[in-house]
Motif scaffolding. Structure first.
Motif, PDB file in Angstrom:
ATOM      1  N   GLU A 378     -65.536 -44.123  11.951  1.00 22.89           N
ATOM      2  CA  GLU A 378     -66.342 -43.130  11.251  1.00 22.89           C
ATOM      3  C   GLU A 378     -67.284 -42.397  12.189  1.00 22.89           C
ATOM      4  O   GLU A 378     -67.697 -41.276  11.920  1.00 22.89           O
ATOM      5  CB  GLU A 378     -67.150 -43.818  10.135  1.00 22.89           C
ATOM      6  CG  GLU A 378     -66.296 -44.540   9.095  1.00 22.89           C
ATOM      7  CD  GLU A 378     -65.374 -43.596   8.346  1.00 22.89           C
ATOM      8  OE1 GLU A 378     -65.708 -42.399   8.239  1.00 22.89           O
ATOM      9  OE2 GLU A 378     -64.318 -44.044   7.877  1.00 22.89           O
ATOM     10  N   THR A 539     -51.463 -36.914  10.806  1.00 18.92           N
ATOM     11  CA  THR A 539     -52.298 -37.826  10.021  1.00 18.92           C
ATOM     12  C   THR A 539     -52.118 -39.268  10.479  1.00 18.92           C
ATOM     13  O   THR A 539     -53.076 -40.053  10.504  1.00 18.92           O
ATOM     14  CB  THR A 539     -51.947 -37.700   8.527  1.00 18.92           C
ATOM     15  OG1 THR A 539     -52.028 -36.328   8.131  1.00 18.92           O
ATOM     16  CG2 THR A 539     -52.901 -38.511   7.672  1.00 18.92           C
ATOM     17  N   TYR A 542     -54.130 -39.805  13.644  1.00 20.12           N
ATOM     18  CA  TYR A 542     -55.553 -39.904  13.269  1.00 20.12           C
ATOM     19  C   TYR A 542     -55.857 -41.273  12.651  1.00 20.12           C
ATOM     20  O   TYR A 542     -56.838 -41.933  13.007  1.00 20.12           O
ATOM     21  CB  TYR A 542     -55.876 -38.771  12.291  1.00 20.12           C
ATOM     22  CG  TYR A 542     -57.106 -38.981  11.450  1.00 20.12           C
ATOM     23  CD1 TYR A 542     -58.378 -38.748  11.966  1.00 20.12           C
ATOM     24  CD2 TYR A 542     -56.995 -39.409  10.123  1.00 20.12           C
ATOM     25  CE1 TYR A 542     -59.508 -38.934  11.183  1.00 20.12           C
ATOM     26  CE2 TYR A 542     -58.113 -39.600   9.337  1.00 20.12           C
ATOM     27  CZ  TYR A 542     -59.370 -39.363   9.866  1.00 20.12           C
ATOM     28  OH  TYR A 542     -60.486 -39.552   9.092  1.00 20.12           O
ATOM     29  N   ARG A 543     -54.989 -41.718  11.739  1.00 20.95           N
ATOM     30  CA  ARG A 543     -55.227 -42.982  11.025  1.00 20.95           C
ATOM     31  C   ARG A 543     -55.184 -44.181  11.963  1.00 20.95           C
ATOM     32  O   ARG A 543     -56.060 -45.058  11.920  1.00 20.95           O
ATOM     33  CB  ARG A 543     -54.172 -43.133   9.919  1.00 20.95           C
ATOM     34  CG  ARG A 543     -54.194 -44.477   9.206  1.00 20.95           C
ATOM     35  CD  ARG A 543     -53.190 -44.502   8.067  1.00 20.95           C
ATOM     36  NE  ARG A 543     -51.830 -44.245   8.504  1.00 20.95           N
ATOM     37  CZ  ARG A 543     -51.019 -45.170   9.024  1.00 20.95           C
ATOM     38  NH1 ARG A 543     -51.460 -46.415   9.198  1.00 20.95           N
ATOM     39  NH2 ARG A 543     -49.782 -44.858   9.373  1.00 20.95           N
ATOM     40  N   PRO A 550     -56.147 -42.472   5.863  1.00 18.90           N
ATOM     41  CA  PRO A 550     -55.636 -41.113   6.103  1.00 18.90           C
ATOM     42  C   PRO A 550     -56.466 -40.058   5.376  1.00 18.90           C
ATOM     43  O   PRO A 550     -56.880 -40.260   4.233  1.00 18.90           O
ATOM     44  CB  PRO A 550     -54.204 -41.173   5.564  1.00 18.90           C
ATOM     45  CG  PRO A 550     -54.169 -42.347   4.645  1.00 18.90           C
ATOM     46  CD  PRO A 550     -55.161 -43.325   5.168  1.00 18.90           C
ATOM     47  N   ASP A 551     -56.713 -38.956   6.059  1.00 19.43           N
ATOM     48  CA  ASP A 551     -57.483 -37.853   5.483  1.00 19.43           C
ATOM     49  C   ASP A 551     -57.034 -36.565   6.168  1.00 19.43           C
ATOM     50  O   ASP A 551     -57.402 -36.287   7.313  1.00 19.43           O
ATOM     51  CB  ASP A 551     -58.981 -38.079   5.692  1.00 19.43           C
ATOM     52  CG  ASP A 551     -59.825 -36.965   5.074  1.00 19.43           C
ATOM     53  OD1 ASP A 551     -59.240 -36.051   4.459  1.00 19.43           O
ATOM     54  OD2 ASP A 551     -61.064 -37.007   5.219  1.00 19.43           O
ATOM     55  N   GLU A 552     -56.215 -35.786   5.481  1.00 22.73           N
ATOM     56  CA  GLU A 552     -55.640 -34.580   6.079  1.00 22.73           C
ATOM     57  C   GLU A 552     -56.678 -33.507   6.367  1.00 22.73           C
ATOM     58  O   GLU A 552     -56.394 -32.555   7.097  1.00 22.73           O
ATOM     59  CB  GLU A 552     -54.553 -34.010   5.153  1.00 22.73           C
ATOM     60  CG  GLU A 552     -53.350 -34.919   4.989  1.00 22.73           C
ATOM     61  CD  GLU A 552     -52.305 -34.322   4.066  1.00 22.73           C
ATOM     62  OE1 GLU A 552     -52.478 -33.148   3.665  1.00 22.73           O
ATOM     63  OE2 GLU A 552     -51.326 -35.012   3.736  1.00 22.73           O
ATOM     64  N   THR A 553     -57.879 -33.637   5.808  1.00 22.41           N
ATOM     65  CA  THR A 553     -58.911 -32.607   6.001  1.00 22.41           C
ATOM     66  C   THR A 553     -59.922 -32.966   7.078  1.00 22.41           C
ATOM     67  O   THR A 553     -60.821 -32.171   7.357  1.00 22.41           O
ATOM     68  CB  THR A 553     -59.660 -32.377   4.676  1.00 22.41           C
ATOM     69  OG1 THR A 553     -60.323 -33.599   4.288  1.00 22.41           O
ATOM     70  CG2 THR A 553     -58.692 -31.953   3.578  1.00 22.41           C
ATOM     71  N   ASP A 554     -59.794 -34.130   7.686  1.00 20.76           N
ATOM     72  CA  ASP A 554     -60.774 -34.541   8.691  1.00 20.76           C
ATOM     73  C   ASP A 554     -60.695 -33.621   9.909  1.00 20.76           C
ATOM     74  O   ASP A 554     -59.602 -33.379  10.437  1.00 20.76           O
ATOM     75  CB  ASP A 554     -60.516 -35.989   9.120  1.00 20.76           C
ATOM     76  CG  ASP A 554     -61.691 -36.573   9.895  1.00 20.76           C
ATOM     77  OD1 ASP A 554     -61.962 -36.080  11.013  1.00 20.76           O
ATOM     78  OD2 ASP A 554     -62.329 -37.510   9.385  1.00 20.76           O
TER      79      ASP A 554
END
Length: 694
Positions: A378, A539, A542-543, A550-554
């Motif tokens: 985070e 994704t 990123y994950r 998973p967060d496609e908008t990060d």
């Protein structure tokens, strides 16, 4: 001519059982394994295997004669004198001979003449007799290159003696012991199609089968003589293609032996190409005597590959960076799905094809094992990598190809099957893990296969632009573009762009749109299927890289994409360096394909997020190397890995060409200068790092 053709057909039909045996033993491997044969009938079966091996050897020898023996006027473009010279060369390769022995062994023409006197002095020198004995002719050194181990007038005894003498001579001269076939003359037009026997699918199957059997420790369905002949045929095919490429442009050469021999199959039976099999054969201790020949063949593969590339780039130099670089070589790429076995050409408008892949955290390159690692995804900012390379995200691929739709169905089937089983799986389905359907290697994602786009730089445009776009002017143009974005921010048009530009250090003469004047082109449009796979893979990186849901908008997704590209390249470079292998050309085809797919994905990844976000990341990257830019969170130059900065800046730089009204990207010539000047800046920054840390 007709008689020779009929003879070829007869010989091939006579030895057809050899091909059948080769296939039969391969298909029915379970019934005809060596152990079963020995147990079933003892000596009878052993003798039968020897007979089959002998028949296959004879078949291979006939194939060598058909495609390689062209020294017959009317069959090959040769003269009678050249035929006689070749006969003399091969006689003297056995041992030095007196005049009478040479004349006795030469074939006579219709006038009972051998033509010996006309050519003997061209290929041999006469050694006068000593106190006792006769004078003999010895072969000239320059004629040794024409030695053919499978000369069709050799008896078995002569063949063995000539081979022994030539290897002994080369060993005495401290040379390798490879005895490759000499470059053959061209066929006459009536026989020009005979060379197609070399690169037909059946020939490739025969060669692959022989090499696979040689690699099988339990198999005795091959002999070293059989292997030597297969190497000879392989050499003939590569020499034929080399000669054709040297005489004609690549687009006119239809003989594609190299392509077929280096092509990967889609099934387990031919999952390795001939090049890969040769690499494995090279490491077998029992084949130490063939190691030099294998090395020569692998070098020929590289030679033919370079000739094809050279033919494609013609007058362009092989420069990788800047306005003088050669064009991007693109070839039609047709791949076979390992699941449905259907072929598909890779195009940006087609449905996606993917490679099995595995993304994982890695500390393999860390320079400080005791350094604590920040594990909280985070709070991690992945845009800048620590110079110690404490940890990174590595992406690897086994290189096996599937349709995206086929892979999705396969993964769903694996999930369903796992739910119905009681025992514990060896992989974590909830994390997206699965086993490659073909090689069973552990995977957790797929890489979309995106084709290279053709790029060719107009030399006249590049030279004209060189007069206008110096490094200093390029920097001012970039700063003006960023300044323009900040002015929009001040007016409230684009609130997501931060004010990072020091207005007092810019040059007002450079306008906001000046960067577009050096060359632009429309952005590439990808199919929806490819877009879906790009988003999925991005994704996953990123994950796994940040260990977060998973967060496609990060906004960190593009950062992680650039980071895994840089770290994977560094890991491969370190591995090749440790093994003493060159940076280019040492990767296996599957590794190369996986790396190429990763790079092409990184270029296409910009479609997964707003360009404004990528601009923001780019400005932060440039603030490290351009003092005119300032940012509150710009790290110290000594606390970052500059290769990661270079990769990120190159991949993010096209975002500066984006505007609200139109989606553009730099042209080939603009990109060449962008990449060159970014490389210059990063190199200077790296030199400064070194100076400050000495």
């Amino acid at each position: 001519m007709v008689m020779i053709r009929k003879t070829i057909i007869f010989l091939l039909s006579y030895y057809l059982p050899g091909i059948v045996i080769l296939v039969e033993f391969d298909v029915k491997k379970g019934n005809y394994s060596p152990n079963n044969l020995l147990l079933s009938g003892g000596k009878y079966w052993t003798d039968l295997i020897k007979q089959y091996n002998t028949l296959i050897e004879e078949m291979l020898q006939v194939l060598i004669y058909i495609v390689g023996e062209r020294y017959v006027p009317g069959v090959g473009n040769v003269t009678k004198e050249e035929v006689t010279m070749r006969e003399i060369i091969h006689l003297l390769c056995i041992e030095p001979m007196p005049h009478s022995a040479i004349a006795k062994n030469l074939p006579e023409n219709e006038n009972n003449e051998t033509g010996l006197e006309n050519v003997i002095n061209k290929v041999a020198t006469f050694k006068k007799p000593g106190v006792s004995g006769h004078g003999v002719y010895e072969l000239k050194d320059e004629s040794l290159k024409d030695f053919n181990m499978y000369f069709y007038h050799y008896s078995k005894t002569q063949h063995s003696k000539a081979e022994h003498m030539q290897k002994k001579r080369r060993k005495q001269e401290n040379k390798d012991e490879a005895l490759p076939p000499p470059p053959p003359p061209e066929f006459c037009p009536a026989f020009s199609k005979v060379v197609n026997l070399l690169n037909c699918d059946i020939m490739m199957y025969i060669l692959r089968t022989i090499f696979e059997r040689a690699l099988d420790a339990d198999s005795n369905l091959w002999t070293e003589g059989m292997l030597q002949m297969a190497f000879h045929i392989l050499g003939l095919g590569l020499l034929e293609e080399k000669q054709q490429l040297q005489k004609a442009p690549e687009e006119e050469v239809t003989f594609d032996f190299y392509h077929k021999a280096s092509r990967l199959g889609s099934s387990a039976m031919n999952a390795q190409n001939i090049q890969m099999l040769l690499e494995k054969l090279k490491g077998i201790p029992q084949l130490e005597g063939q190691k030099d020949m294998i090395t020569w063949i692998l070098q020929m593969f590289d030679t033919v590959k370079r000739l094809r590339e050279k033919s494609s780039v013609s007058d362009y130099s092989r420069i990788a960076l800047g306005p003088k670089r050669g064009p991007t070589i693109t070839e039609k790429e047709v791949l076979t799905c390992i699941l449905c076995q259907e072929e598909q050409e890779v195009k940006i408008e087609n449905n996606a094809m993917v490679l099995s892949a595995c993304v994982q955290k890695s500390t393999a390159l860390t320079q400080n094992r005791g350094k604590p690692i920040e594990l909280s995804g985070e709070t991690v900012d992945p845009l800048f990598m620590d110079p110690d390379l404490a940890y990174g995200t590595y992406t690897g691929s086994c290189g096996h190809v599937m349709h995206a739709v086929c892979w999705q169905k396969y993964f769903e089937a694996v999930q369903l099957s796992s739910q119905q089983r009681i025992h514990v799986d060896l992989f974590d389905l909830e994390s997206g893990e699965y086993l490659c359907p073909l090689c069973k290697s552990l995977c957790n994602t797929v890489i979309p296969i995106i084709p290279l786009q053709p790029q060719r730089i107009n030399s006249e445009n590049a030279e004209a632009l060189a007069q206008l776009l110096t490094l200093a002017q390029w920097i001012q143009t970039v700063l003006a573009r960023i300044s323009g974005y900040n002015m929009k921010h001040a007016k409230g048009e684009n609130p997501t762009i931060p004010v990072l530009f020091d207005q007092g250090m810019g040059d007002s003469t450079f306008e906001f749109h000046s960067i577009l004047s050096f060359g632009i082109q429309p952005s590439i449009k990808y199919s929806n299927s490819i877009k879906e796979m790009v988003i999925l893979f991005a994704t996953t990186i990123y994950r796994i890289g940040l260990k977060v849901p998973p967060d496609e908008t990060d906004p960190r997704i593009p950062m992680m994409t650039w980071s895994t590209c840089a770290f994977t390249l560094q890991a491969i470079e370190n591995l090749l360096g440790d093994e003493g292998k060159p940076l280019f050309g040492a990767l296996q085809n599957r590794q190369h394909n996986g790396l190429k797919a990763l790079m092409q994905f990184a270029i296409a990844q910009k479609i997964t997020c707003p360009q404004v976000l990528i601009q923001k990341h780019l400005i932060r990257l440039l603030s490290v190397i351009l003092p005119n830019l300032k940012s509150e969170d710009t790290p110290c130059l000594l606390s970052i890995d500059l290769f990661h900065v270079l990769v990120g800046a190159v991949l993010a730089f096209p975002s500066l060409y984006w505007d609200d009204t139109v989606d553009l990207q730099p042209s080939s010539v603009s990109s060449s200068y962008n990449h060159l000047y970014l490389f210059h800046l990063i190199t200077m920054a790296h030199m400064l790092q070194i100076l400050l840390t000495i």
